[in-house]
Design an enzyme around this catalytic site. Sequence first.
Site, PDB file in Angstrom:
ATOM      1  N   ARG A 189      -9.222   0.969  -5.473  1.00 27.27           N
ATOM      2  CA  ARG A 189      -7.970   1.439  -6.076  1.00 27.27           C
ATOM      3  C   ARG A 189      -7.129   2.333  -5.183  1.00 27.27           C
ATOM      4  NH1 ARG A 189      -7.933   2.370 -12.380  1.00 27.27           N
ATOM      5  NH2 ARG A 189      -5.915   1.468 -11.926  1.00 27.27           N
ATOM      6  N   ASP A 190      -7.571   2.648  -3.990  1.00 24.98           N
ATOM      7  CA  ASP A 190      -6.708   3.458  -3.118  1.00 24.98           C
ATOM      8  C   ASP A 190      -6.919   3.082  -1.652  1.00 24.98           C
ATOM      9  OD1 ASP A 190      -4.694   5.269  -2.689  1.00 24.98           O
ATOM     10  OD2 ASP A 190      -5.971   7.045  -2.839  1.00 24.98           O
ATOM     11  N   ILE A 191      -6.920   1.787  -1.378  1.00 23.26           N
ATOM     12  CA  ILE A 191      -7.055   1.331   0.005  1.00 23.26           C
ATOM     13  C   ILE A 191      -5.730   1.579   0.723  1.00 23.26           C
ATOM     14  CG2 ILE A 191      -7.360  -0.705   1.479  1.00 23.26           C
ATOM     15  CD1 ILE A 191      -9.262  -1.807  -0.645  1.00 23.26           C
TER      16      ILE A 191
END
Length: 303
Positions: A86-88
């Site tokens: 969810r936060d690449i």
Amino acid sequence: NMQPLERVYREIAILKKLDHRNVVKLVEVLDDPDEDGLHMAFELMTKGPVMEVPTDDPLTEDQARFYFRDVVLGTEYLHYHKIIHRDIKPSNLLLGDDGHVKIADFGVSNEFEGADALLSSTAGTPAFMAPEMISEQQQGFSGKALDVWAMGVTLFCFVFGECPFYDEYVVSLHNKIKNDPVEFPETPQVSSELKDLITKMLDKNPATRILIPEIKLHPWVTENSSNPLPLEEEHCTAVEVTDEEVQNSVKLIPSLSAVILVKSMLRKRSFSNPFECQGRRAERSMSAPGDRCSGDHLSCCCC
Ligand SMILES: *[C@@H]1O[C@H](CO)[C@@H](O)[C@H](O)[C@H]1NC(C)=O
């Protein structure tokens, strides 16, 4: 069914056992009884992020391919363990001593059941958010497809040094992500295969967006099949956790401030700047040239 807390502990026990060349190792999870929330201690990666964004000095296509392949394998490994990152983004891709990239900063409670996650909450970094996350009629959306979108934004950043959609105002940024087609800058010039891959990852429709198994076979990634990636079963092994590991997944510590002190001391030690103040260093170098403060010499932490 499992209690919520039991679930979290189980999940943490799994996170702690994850072991992959392209995923940063979670060393310990600490619970400070005086505070809400858990503290996650990850392996220290002294070389830092693979690149800063924006930059005037982006990666070449070959460098970008090398790191992107790491990101693909690391993400496939997380998804295999039912974890949506969810936060690449480039700042969460840290360089290891082996020159490969490791994915950092995956959190708790992104675990899903079944084949994919059905997410509804919004989280992540605005410029890397997928269009389906910011639509008005927020419905459930595929977790894996979100990560693929963010990987597409990341790959764009790798070679162009800037994000494909950007605006300093969030509402305009959201509109661009939802409505604007991807536009490739004139410079640097990149291959049509790379543009094809980025376009397929930045497909605004999550249902038709390219999937990781297809990304792994894309000609830009495999250099026309001359450099294939390992199959999922060749680099992903299921992690099993025992009841005991679940029970002991979180360490309760009497005072977190003590841990922060230890951490910051260890951190200083790992850069060749041991905890000595200037005067002491001069004094030490006279008495014992080349002798550095080691971990046993905590008393010399005088600054
Ligand atoms: C793949 O093949 C195409 C067409 O023959 C060629 O233009 C391209 O340079 C090749 N790409 C790579 C990465 O080798």
